[in-house]
Write a protein that holds these residues in place. Structure first.
Motif, short mmCIF file in Angstrom:
data_model
loop_
_atom_site.label_atom_id
_atom_site.label_comp_id
_atom_site.label_asym_id
_atom_site.label_seq_id
_atom_site.Cartn_x
_atom_site.Cartn_y
_atom_site.Cartn_z
N GLY A 1 0.83 -1.20 0.00
CA GLY A 1 0.00 0.00 0.00
C GLY A 1 0.87 1.26 0.00
N VAL B 1 -8.04 5.68 -2.52
CA VAL B 1 -7.02 5.23 -1.57
C VAL B 1 -7.61 5.10 -0.16
CG1 VAL B 1 -4.80 5.81 -0.54
CG2 VAL B 1 -5.21 6.29 -2.95
N LEU B 2 -8.49 6.04 0.19
CA LEU B 2 -9.03 6.04 1.55
C LEU B 2 -9.97 4.86 1.80
CD1 LEU B 2 -9.68 9.82 2.26
CD2 LEU B 2 -7.70 8.43 2.80
N ALA C 1 -9.51 1.87 0.44
CA ALA C 1 -8.75 0.62 0.28
C ALA C 1 -8.48 -0.01 1.64
CB ALA C 1 -7.44 0.91 -0.43
N PRO C 2 -8.34 -1.34 1.67
CA PRO C 2 -8.06 -2.00 2.94
C PRO C 2 -6.60 -1.84 3.36
CG PRO C 2 -8.32 -3.63 1.20
CD PRO C 2 -8.56 -2.29 0.58
N VAL C 3 -6.17 -0.59 3.51
CA VAL C 3 -4.79 -0.28 3.89
C VAL C 3 -4.90 0.75 5.01
CG1 VAL C 3 -2.73 0.94 3.12
CG2 VAL C 3 -3.81 -0.70 1.60
N ARG D 1 -4.44 3.93 7.50
CA ARG D 1 -4.17 5.34 7.23
C ARG D 1 -2.70 5.66 7.47
NH1 ARG D 1 -9.17 8.03 6.76
NH2 ARG D 1 -10.19 6.54 5.39
N ARG E 1 -14.02 -3.38 4.01
CA ARG E 1 -13.27 -2.86 2.86
C ARG E 1 -12.73 -3.96 1.97
NH1 ARG E 1 -10.23 2.54 4.80
NH2 ARG E 1 -12.04 3.40 5.83
N LEU F 1 -3.16 -1.79 -3.80
CA LEU F 1 -3.92 -1.28 -2.65
C LEU F 1 -4.91 -2.30 -2.12
CD1 LEU F 1 -4.71 2.38 -3.79
CD2 LEU F 1 -3.35 1.70 -1.82
N PHE F 2 -5.44 -3.14 -3.00
CA PHE F 2 -6.47 -4.08 -2.57
C PHE F 2 -5.95 -5.50 -2.38
CE2 PHE F 2 -10.60 -2.00 -2.27
CZ PHE F 2 -10.24 -0.73 -2.68
#
Ligand SMILES: Nc1ncnc2c1ncn2[C@@H]1O[C@H](COP(=O)(O)OP(=O)(O)O)[C@@H](O)[C@H]1O
Ligand SMILES: [Mg+2]
Lengths: 252, 317
Positions: free
Chosen positions: A10, A95-96, A98-100, A102, B74, B102-103
């Motif tokens: 990420g 991006v916000l 996404a499963p990543v 902050r 998510r 990202l995913f």
């Protein structure tokens, strides 16, 4: 373990996007080449002709470390404005959602900004070689690392401001109140020792003072504080700024 | 139940954007949220996608609480936002590659996934061009491709065809239906286009001022409320007689015309005209969701009254 890898990916994804945009937006590239040139040659050489030699160095060489810090400071702080544009245009939502974490999004953006600023830093170090600044390979490496540390701290500050404001105009206003005092009270343009005592006190609470002092120490051997002390303060300040940055991103 | 909400509420200061919403969406459904601008559709979707915290109430997506287990939510969803969110200065392929990272799409299948979705939305040939050279429809298709690339269980589409020309719109509908079938995905979409809700959705919730005013299969909604609409122009009219006919559900007078809502116009038209006496003009059409909306809210959803944001945003870059 796979969680960690996905966080690192990420960070890489966000950084890579920033790096690609930096290369593709010609204005960013051009301004990062032109503004330091102007400062060193127009300002340094111009003022230098009216100022005597300081500590054995010409004024142009004396302010060289300060100019390098300044260029990195300006680019780093202003980088925060892109987060406002990203948000205004909704590019950040992808991006916000996404499963990543902050923290990773922040780290990616921060590294992106630092890359941006350090391109300028590297360019300045190369110019230094041509204007009789005493730069050995070891000095170059140390100077690079110090600039990187400053840039990480200042990009984080810029991102904190950007994450908490909604308009680019507001950002411009706030950043001016942060940037100019930080720059003027840092000893970048004149030796701190010559200042009236109230001003001298102002410089001591300014984290950038230690960045400038370290850079001047590394490059010219003129420093007020031990370099490790300067670096430690800058490091703590960078940690603090990153912490506040991550909190700001969580609220975004 | 793939999506479930209980008293879900979002307030912005004094404005209540979503008010005590109860909703259940089943697996594999294409579920539509139909409502005018400001109805609260985007707010609802934003909460379900975990980018907005509810003021009160709860919701579960794929069985996970949207507040407490937002990370797991998510991982289960894909989303196409109302405003374009693809990066202009990256190519189509680069946008997709970033999404893969990202995913958390596994490394080994990333390239294959990108090629797969590019072919689904017919963008293979333009994949390596910068997005700022794309048309509005191509951007939307790219976003759709991106939304499904990590094979989400649930796909959220916020006004997927806003601002697009009718032809592109129909193409995109086709993609959505095919995808939902092929990937066995649940789709929740918002729209203020009637035909979109009618043609695309298994079930539709009509939403106004943050509340659901009706929820059912489009056909059932229409049958319940609208049936067919008969428009009549005549000089001497006898509304009372018409109202007494048992197949006439309602009569409205507007601009000198009579609008009758009738259960099954084709079998009752003959009889109706026998009761009305001589007429100047008659028109029969099937009821639409617009009639349903009109019935429940007393207003019409005006089409093309887009939020304007789309093109403005596209042009700015
Ligand atoms: N960030 C916000 N701040 C204040 N009010 C908002 C905000 N976002 C939406 N609203 C208000 O909430 C209501 C619902 O908006 P929205 O969910 O965007 O509706 P829709 O998507 O159905 O057009 C509107 O009245 C809108 O003005
Ligand atoms: Mg909306």
């Amino acid at each position: 373990m796979s969680e960690l890898i996905s966080e690192i990916e990420g960070i890489y994804a966000v950084w890579l996007r920033e790096a690609k945009i930096y290369v593709r937006e010609k204005e960013r590239l051009i301004s990062s080449v032109i503004s330091p040139l102007l400062w060193i040659f127009a300002f340094g050489a111009g003022v230098g002709s009216t100022v005597n030699v300081i500590s054995g160095y010409s004024y142009q060489v004396f302010i060289y470390p300060g100019i390098a810090v300044m260029a990195v400071l300006f680019t780093s702080l202003f980088y925060g404005v892109y987060i406002i544009w990203d948000r205004k245009l909704d590019f950040l939502k992808e991006v916000l959602v996404a499963p990543v974490s902050r923290a990773s999004v922040f780290a990616g953006k921060m590294l992106g900004g630092a890359t941006d600023a350090m391109m300028q830093g590297i360019f300045l170090l190369i110019i230094g070689l041509f204007i009789k600044v005493p730069l050995t390979p070891l000095v170059l490496i140390q100077a690079f690392l110090m600039l990187l540390l400053i840039s990480i701290a200042m990009v984080s500050i810029g991102l904190v401001i950007g994450a908490n404001l909604n308009s680019p105009e507001g950002f411009g206003l706030v950043i001016n109140f942060v940037m100019w005092p930080m720059f003027f009270f840092s000893g970048a343009l004149f030796p701190v020792g010559n200042l009236p005592s109230w001003l001298e006190k102002a410089t001591y609470v300014n984290p950038l003072t230690y960045g400038v002092d370290a850079m001047r120490g590394i490059i010219l051997g003129i420093n007020h504080f031990p370099i490790y002390y300067d670096a430690a303060i800058m490091f703590l300040f960078a940690l603090l700024a990153m912490g506040v940055g991550i909190l700001s991103f969580r609220r975004m | 139940m793939v999506i479930k909400t209980e008293g879900l509420t979002k307030k912005y200061g004094k404005i209540t954007a979503v008010e005590g919403l109860n909703l259940e969406v089943e697996e594999g459904e294409i579920f539509g949220l139909l409502g005018p601008n400001g109805a609260g559709k985007t707010t609802l979707i934003s909460m379900l996608c975990t980018i907005l915290k509810p003021t009160s109430g709860r919701a579960w997506v794929n069985g996970f609480d949207i507040v407490r287990e937002s990370g797991k939510v998510r991982k289960s969803i894909g989303i196409v936002f109302q405003a374009p969110s693809v990066d202009d200065l990256l190519t189509g392929r680069e946008n997709l590659a970033m999404h893969n990272l990202l995913f958390g799409v596994p490394r080994g299948i990333r390239k294959q996934r990108i090629d797969e979705v590019l072919s689904i939305v017919n963008l293979e040939k333009r994949a390596d061009d910068l997005v700022n050279t794309y048309s509005g429809g191509m951007r939307r298709r790219l976003e759709l491709a991106r939304g499904i690339m990590h094979h989400p269980k649930i796909l959220f589409l916020d006004e997927p065809t806003l601002g697009l020309d009718p032809q592109t719109r129909e193409h995109i509908w086709e993609y959505i239906v095919n995808l939902a079938e092929k990937e066995c995905m649940t789709v929740m979409l918002t729209t203020h286009y009637m035909e979109e809700a009618e043609q695309l959705c298994d079930r539709v919730a009509i939403i106004d001022y943050g509340k659901i005013v009706a929820l059912d299969y489009p056909q059932t909604l229409k049958n319940k409320v609208a049936g067919d609409v008969v428009k009549i122009k005549q000089k001497a009219r006898d509304i009372e007689t018409i109202k007494k006919l048992d197949y006439v559900k309602s009569v409205q007078e507007k601009d000198g015309l009579l609008y009758l809502s009738i259960k099954n116009a084709s079998s009752h038209l003959q009889d109706l005209l026998a009761h009305t006496g001589p007429i100047d003009f008659v028109e029969v059409r099937s009821g639409t969701l617009n009639d349903v909306f009109l019935h429940y809210t007393g207003r019409e959803i005006r089409e093309g009254e887009g939020e304007g944001g789309f093109w403005e945003r596209v042009m700015k870059r």
